[in-house]
Design a protein around this motif. Sequence first.
Motif, PDB file in Angstrom:
ATOM      1  N   PHE A   1       1.362   4.513  10.446  1.00  0.00           N
ATOM      2  CA  PHE A   1       2.404   5.503  10.698  1.00  0.00           C
ATOM      3  C   PHE A   1       2.490   6.442   9.500  1.00  0.00           C
ATOM      4  O   PHE A   1       2.458   6.012   8.354  1.00  0.00           O
ATOM      5  N   SER A   2       2.590   7.735   9.802  1.00  0.00           N
ATOM      6  CA  SER A   2       2.821   8.713   8.747  1.00  0.00           C
ATOM      7  C   SER A   2       3.219  10.010   9.422  1.00  0.00           C
ATOM      8  O   SER A   2       3.113  10.146  10.642  1.00  0.00           O
TER       9      SER A   2
ATOM     10  N   GLN B   1      14.382  -7.386  -3.857  1.00  0.00           N
ATOM     11  CA  GLN B   1      13.160  -6.771  -4.388  1.00  0.00           C
ATOM     12  C   GLN B   1      12.122  -6.579  -3.279  1.00  0.00           C
ATOM     13  O   GLN B   1      11.409  -5.581  -3.256  1.00  0.00           O
TER      14      GLN B   1
ATOM     15  N   GLU C   1      13.105  -3.582  -1.299  1.00  0.00           N
ATOM     16  CA  GLU C   1      12.867  -2.305  -1.968  1.00  0.00           C
ATOM     17  C   GLU C   1      11.467  -1.760  -1.697  1.00  0.00           C
ATOM     18  O   GLU C   1      11.219  -0.580  -1.879  1.00  0.00           O
TER      19      GLU C   1
ATOM     20  N   SER D   1       9.458  -0.908   3.330  1.00  0.00           N
ATOM     21  CA  SER D   1       8.977   0.206   4.153  1.00  0.00           C
ATOM     22  C   SER D   1       7.498   0.451   3.909  1.00  0.00           C
ATOM     23  O   SER D   1       6.713   0.620   4.844  1.00  0.00           O
ATOM     24  N   GLN D   2       7.116   0.461   2.624  1.00  0.00           N
ATOM     25  CA  GLN D   2       5.724   0.725   2.282  1.00  0.00           C
ATOM     26  C   GLN D   2       4.850  -0.472   2.665  1.00  0.00           C
ATOM     27  O   GLN D   2       3.753  -0.311   3.190  1.00  0.00           O
TER      28      GLN D   2
ATOM     29  N   ASN E   1       4.567  -0.427   6.340  1.00  0.00           N
ATOM     30  CA  ASN E   1       4.275   0.884   6.915  1.00  0.00           C
ATOM     31  C   ASN E   1       5.213   1.142   8.088  1.00  0.00           C
ATOM     32  O   ASN E   1       4.849   1.467   9.198  1.00  0.00           O
ATOM     33  N   TYR E   2       6.488   0.923   7.811  1.00  0.00           N
ATOM     34  CA  TYR E   2       7.523   1.084   8.839  1.00  0.00           C
ATOM     35  C   TYR E   2       8.791   1.451   8.097  1.00  0.00           C
ATOM     36  O   TYR E   2       9.220   0.716   7.193  1.00  0.00           O
ATOM     37  N   ASN E   3       9.377   2.560   8.425  1.00  0.00           N
ATOM     38  CA  ASN E   3      10.541   3.006   7.662  1.00  0.00           C
ATOM     39  C   ASN E   3      11.762   2.184   8.053  1.00  0.00           C
ATOM     40  O   ASN E   3      12.382   2.407   9.090  1.00  0.00           O
TER      41      ASN E   3
ATOM     42  N   MET F   1      14.406   2.249   6.430  1.00  0.00           N
ATOM     43  CA  MET F   1      15.554   3.040   5.968  1.00  0.00           C
ATOM     44  C   MET F   1      16.419   2.280   4.985  1.00  0.00           C
ATOM     45  O   MET F   1      17.630   2.212   5.114  1.00  0.00           O
ATOM     46  N   MET F   2      15.759   1.715   4.004  1.00  0.00           N
ATOM     47  CA  MET F   2      16.472   0.996   2.955  1.00  0.00           C
ATOM     48  C   MET F   2      17.220   2.012   2.106  1.00  0.00           C
ATOM     49  O   MET F   2      16.616   2.805   1.389  1.00  0.00           O
ATOM     50  N   SER F   3      18.508   1.990   2.239  1.00  0.00           N
ATOM     51  CA  SER F   3      19.328   3.027   1.605  1.00  0.00           C
ATOM     52  C   SER F   3      20.124   2.413   0.464  1.00  0.00           C
ATOM     53  O   SER F   3      21.135   1.762   0.677  1.00  0.00           O
TER      54      SER F   3
ATOM     55  N   ARG G   1      18.082  -0.376   8.021  1.00  0.00           N
ATOM     56  CA  ARG G   1      18.158  -0.302   9.494  1.00  0.00           C
ATOM     57  C   ARG G   1      17.699  -1.636  10.067  1.00  0.00           C
ATOM     58  O   ARG G   1      16.506  -1.989   9.971  1.00  0.00           O
TER      59      ARG G   1
ATOM     60  N   ALA H   1      14.789  -1.923  12.636  1.00  0.00           N
ATOM     61  CA  ALA H   1      13.489  -1.557  12.066  1.00  0.00           C
ATOM     62  C   ALA H   1      12.906  -2.694  11.253  1.00  0.00           C
ATOM     63  O   ALA H   1      11.683  -2.861  11.185  1.00  0.00           O
TER      64      ALA H   1
ATOM     65  N   TRP I   1      11.359  -4.975  13.833  1.00  0.00           N
ATOM     66  CA  TRP I   1      10.192  -4.367  14.490  1.00  0.00           C
ATOM     67  C   TRP I   1       9.048  -4.176  13.506  1.00  0.00           C
ATOM     68  O   TRP I   1       7.876  -4.395  13.837  1.00  0.00           O
TER      69      TRP I   1
ATOM     70  N   TYR J   1      11.091   6.054  12.231  1.00  0.00           N
ATOM     71  CA  TYR J   1      10.538   4.785  11.757  1.00  0.00           C
ATOM     72  C   TYR J   1       9.096   4.972  11.264  1.00  0.00           C
ATOM     73  O   TYR J   1       8.544   4.111  10.599  1.00  0.00           O
ATOM     74  N   LYS J   2       8.504   6.061  11.686  1.00  0.00           N
ATOM     75  CA  LYS J   2       7.075   6.252  11.433  1.00  0.00           C
ATOM     76  C   LYS J   2       6.786   7.156  10.244  1.00  0.00           C
ATOM     77  O   LYS J   2       5.641   7.386   9.909  1.00  0.00           O
TER      78      LYS J   2
ATOM     79  N   MET K   1       8.272   7.811   4.434  1.00  0.00           N
ATOM     80  CA  MET K   1       8.223   6.627   3.582  1.00  0.00           C
ATOM     81  C   MET K   1       7.077   6.607   2.579  1.00  0.00           C
ATOM     82  O   MET K   1       6.493   5.564   2.341  1.00  0.00           O
TER      83      MET K   1
ATOM     84  N   TRP L   1      12.635   8.307   0.096  1.00  0.00           N
ATOM     85  CA  TRP L   1      13.618   8.071   1.154  1.00  0.00           C
ATOM     86  C   TRP L   1      15.041   8.191   0.622  1.00  0.00           C
ATOM     87  O   TRP L   1      15.861   8.920   1.162  1.00  0.00           O
ATOM     88  N   ASN L   2      15.302   7.505  -0.507  1.00  0.00           N
ATOM     89  CA  ASN L   2      16.666   7.492  -1.039  1.00  0.00           C
ATOM     90  C   ASN L   2      17.119   8.872  -1.496  1.00  0.00           C
ATOM     91  O   ASN L   2      18.261   9.245  -1.314  1.00  0.00           O
TER      92      ASN L   2
ATOM     93  N   GLU M   1      16.630  10.790   3.268  1.00  0.00           N
ATOM     94  CA  GLU M   1      17.865  10.270   3.857  1.00  0.00           C
ATOM     95  C   GLU M   1      19.041  11.238   3.730  1.00  0.00           C
ATOM     96  O   GLU M   1      19.781  11.443   4.699  1.00  0.00           O
TER      97      GLU M   1
END
Lengths: 201, 426, 1027, 109
Positions: B14-15, B108, B111, B114-115, B118-120, B122-124, B193, B196, B199, C127-128, C131, C137-138, C142
Motif C-alpha cells: 500500500f502506498s 513502542q 509507534e 503502520s510501517q 504497511n497499513y496506516n 493512524m497511531m496518533s 484506529r 485498522a 486488519w 489505510y493505504k 505512512m 502521520w502525526n 493527520e
Amino acid sequence: MADITTDAKALRVSPLEVIGHRMVATSSPRVTINEIPFETQIGLRGDASKAAFNRAVKSALGVAPPKEACTAVEAGDRRILWLGPDEWLAVAPDDTGADLLGKLEGPVAKAGGAAIDLTANRTVIVVSGPDARGVLEKGCLHDLHPRAFPTGRVVGTLLAKSQIFLEKTGDKPETFRLYVRASFARHLAEWLIDAAAEFAA
Amino acid sequence: MVLLGEPEKAMKRFSALSLARNAFTHHENWPRQWRSPEPKPDYDVIVVGGGGHGLATAFYLAKEHGITNVAVLEKGWIGGGNTGRNTTIVRSNYLFDESAHLYEKSLQLFEQLSQELNYNIMMSQRGVMNLAHNLHDVRESKRRVYANKLNGVDADWLEPEEVKAFCPIIDISPKARYPVMGATLQRRAGVARHDAVAWGLARAADDRGVDIIQNCEVTGFRIENGAVTGVETTKGTIGARKVGIVVAGHTSVLCEMAGFRVPLTSHPLQALVSEPIKPVHPCVVMSNAVHVYVSQSDKGELVIGAGIDSYNSYAQRGSFHIIEGQMGALKELFPIFSRLRMMRSWGGIVDTAPDASAIISKTPVDNIFINCGWGTGGFKATPGSGWVFAYTIAKGEPHPLNAGFTLDRFTSGALIDEHGAAGVAH
Amino acid sequence: MTGSMRLAQGGRIDRSKPLRFTFNGKSYTGYQGDTLASALIANGVHLIARSMKYHRPRGIMAAGSDDPNCMVQLAKGARTEPNLKATQIALYDGLEATSVNVFPSLDFDIGAVNGLLAPFMTAGFYYKTFMPSQAFWNKVAEPVIRRAAGFGKAPDAPDPDVYDHCHVHCDVMVVGGGPAGLAAAKAAAATGARVMLADEQSEFGGCLLSLDRTIGGKPCAEWVAETVAELDAAEEVRLLPRTTVTGLYDQNYMVAVEQRIADLTRSSPANPRMRVWHIRARQVVLAAGSHERPLVFADNDRPGTMLAGAALTYLNRYGALPARHALLVTNNDWAYETALTLAANDVQVTVADTRRDVAGDLTDKLTAAGIALKTNRTVTGVTGGKHVTRVTLKAMNDTRDGVTGEAEEIDVNGLIVSGGYSPAVHLHCHVGGKLAFDDERACFVPATARDGLRCVGGTAGHFTIAEAIADGLSAGRAAAVDAGLKSGRAPKALAVEGDIASGAGAIEPMWLMPADKAPNRSKAKFFVDYQNDTGAADIALAAREGFDSVEHMKRYTLTGFGTDQGKLGNINGLAILAQLTGRTISETGTTTFRPPYTPVTFGALAGRDVGDMMDPVRVTSIHDWHVSAGAEFEDVGQWKRPWYFPKAGETMHQAVARECRAARTGVGVLDASTLGKIEVTGKDAGEFLDRVYTNMMSSLKVGFVRYGLMLGEDGMVSDDGTASRIADNRYLITTTTGGAASVFQRLEDYLQTEWPDLDVYLTSVTEQWATVTVSGPKARFLLERLTELPLDPDSFAFMTFQDAQVAGLPARIYRISFTGELSFEVAVAWHHGKALWEAVMEAGHDLGVTPYGTETMHVLRAEKGFIIVGQETDGTLTPDDLGMNWIVSKKKADFVGKRSLIRPDTVREDRKQLVGLLPDDAGFVVPEGAQLVDDPVTLKDVPHFEPPGLDGAPIYRAGKGSPVPMLGHVTSSYWSDALGRSFALGLVKRGRTRHGETIHAPLGDRTVAMKIVDPVFYDAEGSRRDG
Amino acid sequence: MLLIRCPYCGLRPEVEFSYGGEAHISRPEDPNALNDEEWGDFLFMRANQKGAFRERWVHTHGCRRWFNVLRDTSSHEIHATYEVGAPKPDVPGAAKPVRKPRARKSAKP
C-alpha cells in the motif's frame, strides 16, 4: 444516655435550619416542602416471630412492628416503619425520645433485639401537594402512582443520589415523608428546591 | 455479478502510488487483504480468537519465530469483539514495573506498526492526560510519574494551568464539584484506529502464511495425556501442536471446554461517540475520580468511555444509567460539550482478573496457553500482548516481559494490583 | 428553482403566523408549523449542505430523523448547536441556520475539489497511504485530515440551558403516534390502563398528517384530532409529543427525550429545555413506523432528489411543493400516491417503474391523472450540479442486470424516488430482537417474540393504514390485558378507505439499479450512505478486498456511521453487498441496531446532575462554622472536610505549622464527625469483631477502647478504626471516612451469609454522632471548663470512654489520641455538634484554642508514625509490611485475611516495609509519591526503556535501556514544626533492616538523599499522651 | 437498568443494589487447613458462566439484605431470586423462593 436538658434542647441545630426558608419559599399550593426536625427515631432490630420482641415494642409504642414488608403502622403520634426483615424504625414526636428509648432498650435487648437511638442520624422532610409526586419522580425510580404506592408504604431507596426512606402518609393531598441522613440533608433539600421549581407559584 | 477478490500470493504494498495506479484500473485489481482459506487438517499453532491480540500473536509467531503453519480461528468476523469496541487509547504509563514494561513494549511496537504492517493504523500520539481531582489522586499520580520516569517511560506532572494549556477546553475552575488539581501527561500516548490494527495485522499475518479462518467457532479441545492435540470447531476437527486461547470476554467459556478454570469475570463495558464535529479536543483526557475519558477521533467524533457494569454479562450491552451517570462529569469537565449529542453507544465484554492485570500464561493443559484478563485496557496492549504471547507459545516459557503475568500468581499472592491505574475503564 | 413553492392553501401550517428566519445569512419567511426543511422547500431552496468526503451539493431527501444530508448549524454563541437536521428543526421566529463543513460558502465550496480526487478516495484509502513515517502521520497528514473531517462546530461557551430527568411507570407504553400507535393507545386506555404515548413530532398522527384517508367514516385528520382529544382527557394517559424513545433496554425500560423548548426561549429549572424520561412499562407497543429507502443509481444525490413519502409530507402537511416537473422512480405501489397527489396539485409528473408490470388499477389512476408511466426502467444518469435538471432513463435488459435500448432524457426539477420501506425495528433489536427478511415486502421484519413487546403497523411491515389501525387496536388491548387490566369490551373495528393495496407484487426488490457502467467504472456516484459519501463502488471494493462480512463492510466503507445512523442507507448497503458476494440478504444479515435511535444531547443525559448536584456534598453539623472561619476544604469521598484554616495573609505552610504548634503546645480542635460509626449489638458482638479485626475485641472491657485493623481475605490492610465496648453486648466501632459504606456492607455480608448463626445486629450511626477532637497539652484544662467529669489520668485512663455532660450537652468522651498528645474525642448528637464546637472555641479562647484541619491531623499522626489507610496503604500491604504485627492476634485461630498472611508472597523477605525517612536537606519536603532508589541517579539521565528482545535477556541488566530498580516510595511527607525539619514516611524493600542507611529520591531536577529511620519521629516513649 | 426482585422488598431498580459476584462460595471452615492453591482458589476462582448464573446481590439502599439471583448472563433474564440459605432454584423456571421471616441458615453448602 442522659436526659436532654431544656438548655440542650435549645442548642440543637437541625440539618436544614439554614435553608428552611428556601424550602418554604419554593412551596406553593401545588407542592410544599418542610423539614420536621428532631423527630424521635429509634432503630429496632429483632425477630418479629418472637412474641417477647413484639410485646416489648408494643408496650412502648402501642403497636407491634409491621411484619408486612415495605409498610408502616401508626399508633397515635407514633409510627413504626418496616426497613428490613429484622429492622424497623420507630418514629415519634420530638420530646418523647429519652422516654421512649428508656422504655424500649431493656425489654427489646432482653428479647434478643436492639433499640438504638437514631434521632439525630436522619432528619425528616415532608413533601406534600398535588404535585408532590411530580417533584419526586424527577429523582425516584419507584412507581409512585397511588395504584402502586398507597398510603402506608415505605421503601428504602435513592432519591437522586441520596439514600432515603420514603414513606407515603397521605393521599389527599399526596404526602410523602423523606428520612434522609443528616450529612446528605442539605444536598437533598437543594435538590428538592430545584425539582419543585417547575411547580412553584 | 459476483465480485469476490482473487486470492493472490504476494501482498500488494500500500502506498499513495499504488492507490493512484489502482485508480486507473478502477480499483479492480486490489486483492483480498487476507485470504479466506478452508482449515488445513493440522497446524503447528492454532490461535483461538481473531481479535487484535490473536492476530498479533499469529503475526509475531510468523515474523519473530518463523512459525508460519498457524491458523487463527474466529467464530465471527475478525476484530469484532473488544478490538472493534474500545475507545482506542494507547498508553504505557502504568504504576507497577511489570505493567509499565509490558505496555511500554506495546507502545513502542505501536509507534512503528503502520510501517511494519504497511497499513496506516493512524497511531496518533497526541498525549494522554490522567486528571487528579483530590489530594489522594495527586499523591498517586505523582507516584506514577516518578515510577514511569525511572522505568524509562515518558511522563510528566502538570499543574492545573498546564492542564488548561494542554487542553484549553477543560474547565479547571476551583469551584467545580471535583476541581482539576493537576494531571499526569504521557506525550507519546494517544489513540490508534482500532479496526485498522486488526486488519493490518491480519493482512500481514496472512502474507506470512497464516490462515485466518472466520466463522469458525471452537466447540471443544482434543486433549490426550494432558496435552492438547487439536480443537473441535464448527468446521470440523483441526489438529494442533500448540493452542493459544485469546478470546477476551469468552476466556472462561473456552477454558471450561479445555477442562480448567481461570480467575476471571466477564463484565459489560460501554462506550459511545458524539456526532462528528470540527476539531475541538486536542488530546486524550482520562479521569479516575469522576469516571470519564474522552478523545476526538480523526473523523471528528468525541469518543467517550463509560464505566464497567458491576454484574457479569456476555450480552454486549450494559445498563444505561452507567452512561447517563457519566454525562454530568463530562459536562463538568467540558462545559462546551453539553449541546453536542451522543450518536452511537455500544458494549463489549471485558474479562477482568482479580488484580486488574492480564494473564499470559501456560495452563494446566500442556501446550494450551492463555492470554486474557486485559479487562478494560486490552487495546493498548495489542502488539505487545501478541509479541510476548507468541514468544511464550514458541518457547513454551514466558518472556521476561510477561513473567509476572502467569496464573500461579493467584496461588502465591504475587499480584500486580493495578486497580489504581485501571480504576476507570479505558 | 425560484419563487414561492408554497401552496395557497392546505397543510397544517398556520398562515396567519409568519416566521422570519435566515439560512446562510439570507432571509426567508415560513409559517408556524413549518420545519426548517419545509420552509426552505416552500422558498424553493433545496441546496442545503455538502457531503463529507467529496463536498457534493446536497438537498433534502426525507422529512424526519432519517434525512442524511441537510445538517445545519443552528443559532450562535453559547447556544449554537451543530449537525441538526433541517427536517427536525421546528421553525421559530428569528431562527438562524448555516450550512456546516463548507468553505467559504455553500455555493462555492473549496472542498469540492475532493470530487476530482474521488478516484483515489475510495473506501479505506487512508489505510493505504499517509505512512512514510510515524512523524509524517502525526505532524503532517493527520492534522490535515482532522481539519477536513467533522461537520458543525461545538459551542465555545458553557451551555446556559437546563435539562432534567423524570422517572415514570405505566402499564402500556406506546412508541409512535401514527395510526397504529394512536389505535393502540386508544384501545389500551379504554381498559383504564396507565398508558403513555410518545411521538417525536410535535403533533400526533404520524403519516396520517400527510395522507388522505377515511377512518371510521371520518377524514383521517379528524379521526386523529378526536383520538388525541380522547386520550388527552383520559386520566391515566400521558401524552408526550416531541418525545423520541431513543432506547429500549432490559425489562421494558425505555429512555425517551422530550424537546420542551424548540426555540431560543430561556430555559430554567422550572422550564427545562429537554427532559429525559425514564420509563418502565409493563407492556410496550412499538408503532414506530417505517423508513422509506432511496434507490441506488447514478448520481442519485442531486439536490431536488427526494423520497416519495417525504414529498407527500411536504405537500400535504406543509403545503410546500417539492417540484413543478417531477419524475417518480419507484419499484413499488405505495409511491404512486405521491405521483397522484403531485399531479392533483398541478405538478407535471412522469413515473418510471422498475417493474415490468404494474397493477391495473394503478395504471388506470395514472392515466386518469394524466401521468405518463414507463415500466422496466432504470436511471442511468442525473444532471444538475446544484439542482436536478434532467434524468436519463433506460430500459433494463432481459436478465435485469444491465440496460438496453435508447436513453430517454426527461427534464425535471424534482426527482422523487422510492425503493420501498424498511420497518423501524430499532427498539425491537435494542433488546436482542432478531429480524427476518420478508421477500414479498422486501424488508426486514421482527422475527422473534419477546414478552411484553409488540410490534405493530409499519414496524411490523404492515404498510397500509388499515393494517396499522387493526394492528394497533388489537395490540393495545392485548397489552393492557397482559398488564393486568380487565379487558372489557373489544374496541370497535375501524374501516379505513383510501389505501393503496399492498398485495403480492406491490414491490420488486431493487438494490443496485442496472446502469451503463459498473459503479467503480462510472464517473457517476451511486450513493448508498449519503452522509459518508459511500457508494456502491466502495461496497464493491470492500467485498473485493475481503470485507465481505456486513460488519466489516460497514466499518471499511463507513456505511451507517453518519448522524442519520443509516436509517436510509443501511439496507441498501447490505443488500448490495449480498448481491456482490452472491449471498442472500438473510445470509448477509444486518449490522447491530444499538441505542440511541436518534442522537441525544449530552446535556440532557446529564440532566440536573451538574455543578454541585453532580455528586452529593456531605457536610458535618459544624460545616457552617468552618466556612465562616475561612477554612479551605478537602474532598474526602463525598465529604467536605476542613483542610486547614488560614488566617489572613497566611500561606498553607504557615497555617499548618501554626495549627501543629497549637496542638503540640497548646490545644487544637478537629471536626472528626466524618468517621464512619457502626453499632454492633447482640450477644455474639465480641465474637463477631474477633473474626473481622486482626486483634482481639471480645476481651475488651466495658468502658474501654481498642484500635483495630481490618484486612481483606487477601490479607491486605483494608481499614482501621477503634472499637469501644459500650455494654456487654454492645460495641461502637469506627471506620475511615472513605471506607464507611464499604466496611458496613462487608460486615453485613459476613454476618448474613457466612455467620448467620451469630447473634449480632449492625446499625450505621455515622450521623447520629458529631465528634469534636480536643488535642494538646491544654486539652484537659480546656475541657474541664465544660464538664464536671474528672479528666485526670487516674480518673479517666487512656483508651477509655465515659458519658458526661459537656457544655450542657449529653456527651460521650473518648480518651484516644491520633496526635500523640493528650486528647479527648467528645461525641454529641449530630444536631448538637455546632453547639459543642462553639462552646469549645469559647471556653478555649484564652488558651489560644486553634481549629485544625486534615492536613495538620496528617502531619501530627505522621510524626507519631501512625498510618493512614489509603495513604500508607494501597491494597498491597500486610500488617507486617506496616510494622503492625503487634496488632495481629497470635491467639485467634482465624480472622478475616489471616490465611493469606502465610502465602509465599506475603512471607517474602524483600517485601516493602514502612519506614521513616529524613531528607539530608532538612529544609526540603520531598513530594509524596517520590520513588526511592539505591543509587543517586537523576531522572533526566534515565534512558528510554529498551525491552529485552527475543534472547529473553533480563529486564534489569547492565547498560543502556534498563530501568532503574525502585525500592519503594514516599507515602507521606511534611514539614514538621515540632521537629523543626522535614520528614517523611515511606515504604522500602526490607526497610526495617535498613535503618540508618541512605536511600535516594530522584525528583525533577534534583535527587534527594534520605536516611532510613524508625517511623516514629516524635515522643517515641509516649510520654505526652497523658498531658 | 435491571429490575431485580429483592426477596424481601419486591421488584426494585438496579441502582438500589450492589453486586456480589458468584453465589454459594463458602468461606472455608478452617482456612488453615487449605494449601496455598486451595486458598488461592477460594480467593480468586469464580465461575463465569455464559448463561444461567447464580450470583449475589445486596439491596444496599433498601433493606440491606444479601440474597441470591439466578440470572442468564447472555440475555440478562432473571429466572429467580432467593434468600441466602434457601434451596437453589432450578434452571430455568425455578420454583419460587421460599419466604422466611429471617434467613439465617447456613449460607452456602
